[in-house]
Design an enzyme around this catalytic site. Structure first.
Site, PDB file in Angstrom:
ATOM      1  N   SER A  66      12.413   8.128  -1.449  1.00 40.47           N
ATOM      2  CA  SER A  66      13.861   8.072  -1.252  1.00 40.47           C
ATOM      3  C   SER A  66      14.547   7.322  -2.387  1.00 40.47           C
ATOM      4  O   SER A  66      15.756   7.443  -2.546  1.00 40.47           O
ATOM      5  CB  SER A  66      14.201   7.426   0.090  1.00 40.47           C
ATOM      6  N   HIS A  75      12.861  15.483  -0.020  1.00 40.68           N
ATOM      7  CA  HIS A  75      13.248  14.236   0.644  1.00 40.68           C
ATOM      8  C   HIS A  75      13.833  14.493   2.027  1.00 40.68           C
ATOM      9  O   HIS A  75      14.970  14.978   2.153  1.00 40.68           O
ATOM     10  CB  HIS A  75      14.260  13.485  -0.247  1.00 40.68           C
ATOM     11  N   GLU A 117      16.513  17.148   1.025  1.00 36.62           N
ATOM     12  CA  GLU A 117      16.956  17.252  -0.363  1.00 36.62           C
ATOM     13  C   GLU A 117      15.811  17.849  -1.189  1.00 36.62           C
ATOM     14  O   GLU A 117      14.676  17.349  -1.132  1.00 36.62           O
ATOM     15  CB  GLU A 117      17.329  15.879  -0.908  1.00 36.62           C
ATOM     16  N   ASN A 136      21.897   9.460  -0.438  1.00 38.33           N
ATOM     17  CA  ASN A 136      21.948   7.999  -0.568  1.00 38.33           C
ATOM     18  C   ASN A 136      22.951   7.555  -1.622  1.00 38.33           C
ATOM     19  O   ASN A 136      23.402   6.409  -1.624  1.00 38.33           O
ATOM     20  CB  ASN A 136      20.564   7.436  -0.888  1.00 38.33           C
TER      21      ASN A 136
HETATM   22  P1  NAI Z   1       5.101   4.296   6.735  1.00 40.22           P
HETATM   23  O1  NAI Z   1       4.770   2.914   6.322  1.00 40.22           O
HETATM   24  O2  NAI Z   1       5.540   4.543   8.149  1.00 40.22           O
HETATM   25  O3  NAI Z   1       3.838   5.246   6.437  1.00 40.22           O
HETATM   26  C1  NAI Z   1       3.165   5.264   5.226  1.00 40.22           C
HETATM   27  C2  NAI Z   1       1.730   5.737   5.486  1.00 40.22           C
HETATM   28  O4  NAI Z   1       1.123   5.974   4.220  1.00 40.22           O
HETATM   29  C3  NAI Z   1       0.877   4.688   6.193  1.00 40.22           C
HETATM   30  O5  NAI Z   1       0.262   5.272   7.320  1.00 40.22           O
HETATM   31  C4  NAI Z   1      -0.155   4.281   5.136  1.00 40.22           C
HETATM   32  O6  NAI Z   1      -1.427   3.998   5.699  1.00 40.22           O
HETATM   33  C5  NAI Z   1      -0.221   5.506   4.272  1.00 40.22           C
HETATM   34  N1  NAI Z   1      -0.638   5.256   2.892  1.00 40.22           N
HETATM   35  C6  NAI Z   1      -0.260   4.244   2.098  1.00 40.22           C
HETATM   36  N2  NAI Z   1      -0.810   4.393   0.868  1.00 40.22           N
HETATM   37  C7  NAI Z   1      -1.551   5.523   0.908  1.00 40.22           C
HETATM   38  C8  NAI Z   1      -2.347   6.211  -0.050  1.00 40.22           C
HETATM   39  N3  NAI Z   1      -2.491   5.765  -1.285  1.00 40.22           N
HETATM   40  N4  NAI Z   1      -2.948   7.360   0.342  1.00 40.22           N
HETATM   41  C9  NAI Z   1      -2.825   7.836   1.578  1.00 40.22           C
HETATM   42  N5  NAI Z   1      -2.098   7.210   2.537  1.00 40.22           N
HETATM   43  C10 NAI Z   1      -1.449   6.065   2.199  1.00 40.22           C
HETATM   44  O7  NAI Z   1       6.203   4.818   5.706  1.00 40.22           O
HETATM   45  P2  NAI Z   1       7.364   5.886   5.934  1.00 40.22           P
HETATM   46  O8  NAI Z   1       8.562   5.227   6.494  1.00 40.22           O
HETATM   47  O9  NAI Z   1       6.804   7.074   6.597  1.00 40.22           O
HETATM   48  O10 NAI Z   1       7.731   6.238   4.416  1.00 40.22           O
HETATM   49  C11 NAI Z   1       6.884   7.009   3.610  1.00 40.22           C
HETATM   50  C12 NAI Z   1       7.647   7.502   2.398  1.00 40.22           C
HETATM   51  O11 NAI Z   1       8.799   8.235   2.803  1.00 40.22           O
HETATM   52  C13 NAI Z   1       8.144   6.420   1.449  1.00 40.22           C
HETATM   53  O12 NAI Z   1       8.108   6.905   0.138  1.00 40.22           O
HETATM   54  C14 NAI Z   1       9.583   6.229   1.890  1.00 40.22           C
HETATM   55  O13 NAI Z   1      10.406   5.710   0.878  1.00 40.22           O
HETATM   56  C15 NAI Z   1       9.972   7.662   2.221  1.00 40.22           C
HETATM   57  N6  NAI Z   1      11.077   7.828   3.156  1.00 40.22           N
HETATM   58  C16 NAI Z   1      11.171   7.052   4.274  1.00 40.22           C
HETATM   59  C17 NAI Z   1      12.218   7.255   5.168  1.00 40.22           C
HETATM   60  C18 NAI Z   1      12.334   6.441   6.419  1.00 40.22           C
HETATM   61  O14 NAI Z   1      13.402   6.479   7.052  1.00 40.22           O
HETATM   62  N7  NAI Z   1      11.322   5.723   6.849  1.00 40.22           N
HETATM   63  C19 NAI Z   1      13.273   8.274   4.927  1.00 40.22           C
HETATM   64  C20 NAI Z   1      13.012   9.077   3.755  1.00 40.22           C
HETATM   65  C21 NAI Z   1      11.976   8.824   2.902  1.00 40.22           C
END
Ligand code: NAI
Length: 504
Positions: free
Chosen positions: A118, A139, A151, A189
């Site tokens: 994001s 996104h 997006e 954003n």
């Molecule tokens: P989260 O923390 O809920 O989940 C991330 C997951 O990725 C975890 O289960 C972790 O174990 C896993 N992980 C971490 N490093 C890894 C790797 N090298 N290989 C495989 N798995 C790995 O995070 P969330 O909120 O789902 O965000 C994920 C992405 O989406 C980020 O880039 C964030 O910026 C983006 N994003 C998040 C939004 C939100 O509202 N939470 C909205 C839009 C985008």
């Protein structure tokens, strides 16, 4: 184009993305470095889909088929036959780059690598890849199945074929694909910055309380949530980080200046719902809405005089004053007794009364952008006498419509905030970050605004919005409020705000 999709990262976003595409008929493989994250995600999705079955929205057969299309992957290598891999792992550039490097050694040459980042640059994530042309941003918004927009971000070197492929895939899944180049904050954003930062500016100048600002913006333009309720819901730490990131990436353009006040509140742990205290207080997860203070009752013994060239405003004010038993003078100049009401656009009450040569102790301002039947805004200035303010407040609320009393400022709350939203929206159109149609649709879908920025401009009148911005810029002397050339030209040429820069 994409039948087999790998999703990496089984957190809040990854599990939603997996569910979305399994539901729309694609085979999904879900991978995470933590096996329990995959198990949790699949259990979470099973539970959600079962609820749809219970509500009769999904047949038992479709439920089994959808779950069958969502499979865990024990290793990255299992993603080797995927047509598309979407990563939703931690938001750290180097970690995402390393993952894409590993994937390039596993997947086919024509497999597309998409990132759900994001805030990071898609181009920078792609820069360490052998084939940056196959990397794009995809996104999504949380929760993915419900937020019907994604997006599709074009990195500097992304192949157009893959952009089209992602657009088609989004359409298949019932999500609106908002195509946008790789710029800070992408589209949503970026466009969303005006709402929160301008509200914080209003608050930090002591113009109105967070509760007043929220009420005014819910009842006027019709936002479902005011900016401070939204900060509390999102978490001020998250919102402030986005404000800082966009500001830094645009090299300190004053349009995006974050608020010192937000930084302080984050340091104090006043983050919102998740800490129980933000701009509002929360008990058992419920917001405590402070009571609106009832103003004291006073005797109305003065006539009113109104400066406006808008007949609708005059008749509204006349009707409200009649309900209070007060009279509205019709002379060109106020009598010596009259309470003077002015209706400035982007000027403060002080500047307006000086221009018009009105008596400072008896002059107040009302916002002509307000929804007159729902909530009115009355603005005082430092020289206004308290008894005059009290009489005006009572007279304008005698028909039962609440009146918010705020301190002097250019643009009240609605004009200033809406003009900032429209100005940023038109600037986004000017920079080619989105087509006018994409911009308005994306903002409504992703941010839940009742209208997109350009439609807001037409609703309130683009001429009036431009006047408000010019005056805001003059009063503050700040380039933050400089009108976008896109807006100015369309006002000068009297064209719709959706008119493109040239006609085919
Ligand atoms: P989260 O923390 O809920 O989940 C991330 C997951 O990725 C975890 O289960 C972790 O174990 C896993 N992980 C971490 N490093 C890894 C790797 N090298 N290989 C495989 N798995 C790995 O995070 P969330 O909120 O789902 O965000 C994920 C992405 O989406 C980020 O880039 C964030 O910026 C983006 N994003 C998040 C939004 C939100 O509202 N939470 C909205 C839009 C985008």
């Amino acid at each position: 184009m994409f039948n087999r999709i790998g999703v990496i990262g089984a957190g809040a976003m990854g599990r939603g993305i997996a569910q979305l595409f399994a539901t729309s008929g694609q085979q999904v493989l879900l991978y995470d470095t933590r096996k329990e994250a995959i198990d949790d995600a699949l259990a979470f999705n099973r539970n959600l889909l079962q609820r749809s079955v219970a509500k009769g929205k999904l047949s038992e057969q479709d439920f089994e088929a959808t779950m069958g299309r969502m499979q865990p992957a024990a290793t990255l290598e299992e993603l080797k036959d995927c047509d598309l891999v979407i990563e939703a792992i931690v938001e750290i550039l180097e970690v995402k780059q390393k993952l894409f490097d590993q994937l390039e050694a596993i997947v086919r040459d024509d497999c597309v690598l998409a990132t759900n980042t994001s805030s990071l640059s898609v181009t920078r994530i792609a820069s360490s890849c052998n084939k940056p042309e196959r990397v794009a941003g995809f996104h999504f918004f949380n929760p993915v199945p419900l937020m019907k927009i994604v997006e599709v971000v074009r990195g500097e070197r992304t192949d157009e074929r893959y952009i089209q492929g992602l657009v088609d895939l989004a359409n298949t899944a019932g999500h609106f694909p908002a195509i946008t180049p790789d710029t800070p904050g992408f589209l949503v954003n970026h466009a969303g910055r005006a709402f929160g930062t301008e509200a914080l500016r209003i608050l930090s100048e002591g113009i109105a309380t967070p509760q007043q600002i929220d009420r005014i913006l819910r009842d006027g333009p019709g936002f479902r949530m005011g900016p401070f309720e939204l900060f509390d819901l999102t978490g001020l730490d998250v919102s402030h980080a986005v404000m800082e990131s966009v500001y830094e990436q645009f090299y300190h353009d004053p349009r995006y200046t974050p608020s010192f006040m937000a930084a302080q509140r984050v340091a104090a742990g006043l983050l919102g719902r998740k800490t129980g205290q933000g701009f509002y207080r929360y008990e058992n997860g419920q917001k405590i809405e402070p009571q609106e203070a009832a103003p004291e009752t006073v005797l109305i013994n003065r006539p009113f005089w109104l400066h406006t060239d808008d007949d609708a405003v005059r008749s509204n004010v006349h009707a409200a004053l009649s309900a209070a038993g007060a009279t509205l003078e019709d002379g060109n100049q106020p009598s010596d007794e009259a309470i003077c009401l002015v209706t400035p656009l982007g000027e403060d009450c002080t500047t307006a009364l000086i221009h018009l040569g009105l008596p400072a102790e008896r002059t107040l301002a009302i916002d002509c952008f307000a929804d007159w039947d729902k909530r009115r805004t009355l603005m005082r200035q430092p020289a206004a006498r308290a008894d005059i303010v009290a009489q005006a407040r009572q007279a304008l609320s005698a028909d039962g419509v609440p009146v918010e009393l705020i301190n002097d400022s250019p643009g009240f709350v609605i004009q200033r905030l809406i003009a900032s939203v429209i100005n940023l929206g038109t600037e986004i159109a000017q920079k080619g970050i989105a087509t006018p149609e994409t911009l308005d649709r994306a903002i409504q879908l992703a941010l839940g605004y009742p209208k997109g920025p350009l439609a807001f401009g037409e609703h309130y009148g683009k001429h009036r919005v431009l006047t408000a911005l010019n005056n805001l810029q003059a009063v503050y002397g700040e380039p933050r409020y400089r009108p976008s050339p896109w807006l100015r030209r369309r006002v000068q040429l009297d064209l719709p705000l959706t008119a493109p820069d040239f006609q085919e």
